[in-house]
Write a protein that holds these residues in place. Structure first.
Motif, short mmCIF file in Angstrom:
data_model
loop_
_atom_site.label_atom_id
_atom_site.label_comp_id
_atom_site.label_asym_id
_atom_site.label_seq_id
_atom_site.Cartn_x
_atom_site.Cartn_y
_atom_site.Cartn_z
N PRO A 228 72.63 53.14 6.52
CA PRO A 228 72.43 52.23 7.60
C PRO A 228 71.14 51.45 7.36
N TYR A 229 70.23 51.53 6.49
CA TYR A 229 69.30 50.67 6.21
C TYR A 229 69.34 49.75 5.13
N ILE A 230 70.76 49.42 4.42
CA ILE A 230 70.68 48.60 3.26
C ILE A 230 70.76 47.22 3.73
N ALA A 231 71.37 46.87 4.77
CA ALA A 231 71.53 45.32 5.23
C ALA A 231 70.25 44.92 5.36
N GLU A 232 69.41 45.51 6.25
CA GLU A 232 68.19 45.12 6.45
C GLU A 232 66.95 44.97 5.28
N VAL A 233 67.37 45.81 4.33
CA VAL A 233 66.53 45.98 3.30
C VAL A 233 66.90 44.71 2.39
N LEU A 234 68.32 44.49 2.28
CA LEU A 234 68.41 43.28 1.49
C LEU A 234 68.25 42.03 2.17
N LYS A 235 68.27 42.01 3.39
CA LYS A 235 67.63 40.59 4.08
C LYS A 235 66.44 40.50 3.73
N GLY A 236 65.63 41.51 3.73
CA GLY A 236 64.05 41.39 3.33
C GLY A 236 63.86 40.48 1.83
N LEU A 237 64.75 41.19 0.86
CA LEU A 237 64.73 40.63 -0.36
C LEU A 237 65.31 39.34 -0.31
N GLU A 238 66.27 38.97 0.43
CA GLU A 238 66.75 37.60 0.42
C GLU A 238 65.75 36.67 1.10
N ASN A 239 65.06 37.13 2.15
CA ASN A 239 63.85 36.15 2.73
C ASN A 239 62.78 36.06 1.62
N LYS A 240 62.85 36.84 0.68
CA LYS A 240 61.60 36.67 -0.48
C LYS A 240 62.23 35.46 -1.54
N GLY A 241 63.49 35.45 -1.36
CA GLY A 241 64.06 34.34 -2.40
C GLY A 241 64.61 35.17 -3.52
N LEU A 242 64.87 36.36 -3.29
CA LEU A 242 64.96 37.34 -4.87
C LEU A 242 66.49 37.24 -5.13
N ILE A 243 67.48 37.03 -4.10
CA ILE A 243 68.68 37.31 -4.25
C ILE A 243 69.46 35.85 -4.33
N LYS A 245 73.54 34.06 -5.55
CA LYS A 245 75.03 34.31 -5.65
C LYS A 245 75.16 34.13 -7.06
N ASN A 246 76.36 35.07 -7.64
CA ASN A 246 76.85 35.13 -8.82
C ASN A 246 78.15 35.57 -8.86
N GLN A 250 76.16 39.44 -4.91
CA GLN A 250 74.81 39.05 -4.75
C GLN A 250 73.99 39.76 -5.89
N VAL A 251 73.20 39.03 -6.57
CA VAL A 251 72.42 39.70 -7.53
C VAL A 251 70.89 39.32 -7.33
N ILE A 252 70.13 40.18 -8.25
CA ILE A 252 68.61 39.94 -8.53
C ILE A 252 68.63 39.90 -10.10
N SER A 253 68.04 38.49 -10.25
CA SER A 253 67.88 38.51 -11.72
C SER A 253 66.52 39.16 -12.33
N LEU A 261 70.89 42.38 -11.69
CA LEU A 261 71.25 43.66 -10.90
C LEU A 261 71.89 43.21 -9.78
N ILE A 262 73.21 43.72 -9.56
CA ILE A 262 74.36 43.30 -8.53
C ILE A 262 73.85 44.36 -7.45
N VAL A 263 73.57 43.66 -6.28
CA VAL A 263 73.35 44.49 -4.94
C VAL A 263 74.37 44.46 -3.98
N VAL A 264 74.92 43.19 -3.91
CA VAL A 264 76.22 43.32 -3.07
C VAL A 264 77.35 42.95 -4.00
N LYS A 265 78.69 43.65 -4.20
CA LYS A 265 79.77 43.42 -5.18
C LYS A 265 80.50 42.20 -4.54
N SER A 266 81.28 41.63 -5.34
CA SER A 266 82.01 40.44 -4.84
C SER A 266 83.08 40.89 -3.64
#
Ligand code: ARG
Length: 542
Positions: A228-243, A245-246, A250-253, A261-266
């Motif tokens: 239940p927390y994943i979406a929110e945590v990933l949103k936070g990472l996205e806001n920091k510009g870390l995520i 598209k590949n 969705q990945v973090i270099s 590092l793949i954080v959301v599969k295709s």
């Protein structure tokens, strides 16, 4: 000597390393810890500890309990993530190693007054559940009423459902749909949820049998807990510009890594890394742990390196451990376990080893040895059983812990159950022998502890005393470097030091009986604490 290398270029009054050593010696303050000092060779400062001070420390420990020798760490709360098998899949020797090691770390930290959250991060949220649930519906239409036993061996169940999945397209589609339904539902009365709960319960019963035998305490916090927390945590990472598209994912270099590092599969699904990132976020921010320790085989090293790097990029973890050591994460990697045939460990009868069978065999073998020694006639059935258990399970644990964890090791009953060499059996014997010396003296040790005095005149009394005093620093080292073998080595050397003392210093009936009995008792107390930290049950007679 390191001072010398700095001073020699300057025009100082010191003309040699030994002159510096002498100056240090001359300026050492008076201390009750020190008996004498001297400068030797090229500037070594030798310090001889005072035997009165050493004796006093040991007596104090005997009076107040070994707790006063607990190391002090700069951590209040830690998470130990260990064991962590996967639902419906095989719980293998790697999980056993993680269970045994993780328990030891938790015990060492607890002894050091750290609050430990013992977490079983079970794999309970993978895509395999679609196929398992569909298969359950198909094979047991009345699955809600049938007992867990009827469904039986989940590993076989897993195999059969996988076969259906691979062979039948229709089944495959239903299974994929089932994953979506399961992961999309938060309603506890949903059919898919209920089926999932049932399957988890069956696995849990199997895991529990292992934990009960090993007396390992663990709190289950599986992958599903963090979902239940994943979406929110990933949103936070996205806001920091870390995520980024590949290729649809969705990945973090990560700097220095060839693959991101793949954080959301295709297909939009979450994976092992999404869960682990979220679990780390939860442990740092909600549980406020300062040290998070993961115990898995070395094969997962890359995964953890990447997750930890991502957490640093996100600012959850300090960048520079030297400037800011906490909070911190550690991956405790260990090597593979081999069978005596040097292949991956398995039993003769099948490819997989049921861990419960493996443990039961260790117990059975140690029971047979006890019977061969005639204990069945002398002891009650209960004593025999409990001792066989302590020795059998203790042997498995000790064999796992005594080697440097990164080296691969060979699982051999014969070796681990031998009463010679560095084994649990040998050490348990050594402890039982000390207890019998004390018992046979007929003296009241509790009374002695309060009134008696220890004297460390003989070299072997002194050697033993010195070794006892090193206990706290060894636990601290084993704990901070996450190396249980350091504690095993200490324990083994303690029994060697004791043997030397016992061979050369008469205990019962000597003039120094009281002092020497106290040394016996102190050795037994420290040995028991070592056993306790290693998760081994001590025995008092063998
Ligand atoms: N379930 C995983 C496995 O069997 C181990 C999980 C370790 N813990 C973690 N937080 N990833 O390999």
């Amino acid at each position: 000597m390191s001072l010398w290398s700095r001073l020699k270029r300057k025009s100082s009054k010191f003309k040699s390393p030994s002159a510096i050593g002498q100056a240090i010696k001359d300026n050492l303050p008076e201390s009750e810890m020190i008996e004498s000092t001297s400068v030797a060779g090229p500037g070594f400062v030798n310090i001889v500890l005072s035997k009165e001070w050493m004796a006093k420390c040991i007596q104090n420990m005997l009076k107040k309990g070994i707790k006063i020798w607990a190391p002090r760490l700069n951590v209040q709360r830690a998470v130990v993530d260990f064991s962590s098998p996967n639902i419906a899949k095989e719980m293998h020797v790697g999980h056993l190693r993680s269970t045994i090691m993780g328990d030891t770390f938790a015990r060492m930290l607890e002894f050091s007054n750290v609050e430990v959250l013992r977490r079983n991060h079970v794999g309970d949220w993978g895509t395999q559940f679609g196929m398992l649930i569909e298969y359950l519906f198909e094979e047991f239409p009345n699955w809600e009423e049938v007992g867990e036993q009827a469904i039986g061996d989940l590993q076989a169940f897993y195999k059969k459902s996988k076969q259906r999945f691979d062979e039948d397209l229709d089944f495959k589609e239903r299974a994929q749909q089932a994953v979506v339904s399961l992961q999309g539902s938060e309603d506890e009365n949903d059919m898919y949820r209920k089926a999932w709960t049932k399957i988890c319960e069956i696995s849990r019963m199997e895991f529990q049998q292992v934990y009960e035998r090993l007396k390992v305490d663990l709190e289950e916090r599986g992958e599903s807990f963090y979902n239940p927390y994943i979406a929110e945590v990933l949103k936070g990472l996205e806001n920091k510009g870390l995520i980024e598209k590949n290729q649809g994912a969705q990945v973090i270099s990560i700097k220095g890594k060839d693959i991101p590092l793949i954080v959301v599969k295709s297909d939009g699904g979450y994976n092992y890394a999404s869960t682990d990132l979220t679990a780390l976020w939860y442990r740092l921010n909600i549980e406020e742990a300062e040290w998070i320790i993961y115990v898995t085989d070395a094969g997962q090293q890359m995964h953890f390196e990447m997750v930890f790097s991502a957490a640093k990029l996100a600012g959850w973890l300090p960048d520079d451990e030297k400037l800011c050591p906490y909070p911190k994460t550690s991956h405790v990697a260990f090597g593979v376990v081999h069978g005596t045939d040097h292949k991956r460990f398995r039993t003769r009868s099948s490819d997989v080893v049921r861990l419960v069978d493996l443990l039961d065999e260790a117990k059975l073998r140690s029971k047979l040895t006890l019977e061969e020694r005639g204990r069945a006639a002398e002891w009650s059935e209960k004593d025999l059983d409990e001792t066989a258990e302590a020795v059998g399970y203790g042997a498995v644990k000790y064999a796992d812990l005594k080697n440097n964890r990164l080296t691969e090791y060979t699982f051999s009953y014969d070796r681990m159950l031998s009463d010679k060499g560095n084994t649990a059996v040998y050490l348990l014997y050594a402890h039982a022998r000390i207890c019998s010396v004390i018992r046979k003296s007929g003296r009241d040790v509790e009374e002695l502890k309060m009134a008696g005095t220890i004297v460390l005149d003989h070299v072997d009394e002194r050697g033993l005393g010195l070794h006892l005093l090193q206990f706290a620093e060894v636990v601290e080292e084993a704990c901070t470097n996450l190396l249980p073998n350091v504690l095993c080595e200490y324990l083994y050397n303690l029994s060697e030091n004791f043997t030397k003392f016992y061979t050369n210093c008469q205990v019962v009936g000597s003039e120094k009986e009281s002092s020497r009995l106290l040394l016996c008792e102190a050795t037994a107390v420290v040995m028991r604490k070592c056993f306790h930290l290693l998760g081994i049950e001590p025995v008092y007679k063998l």
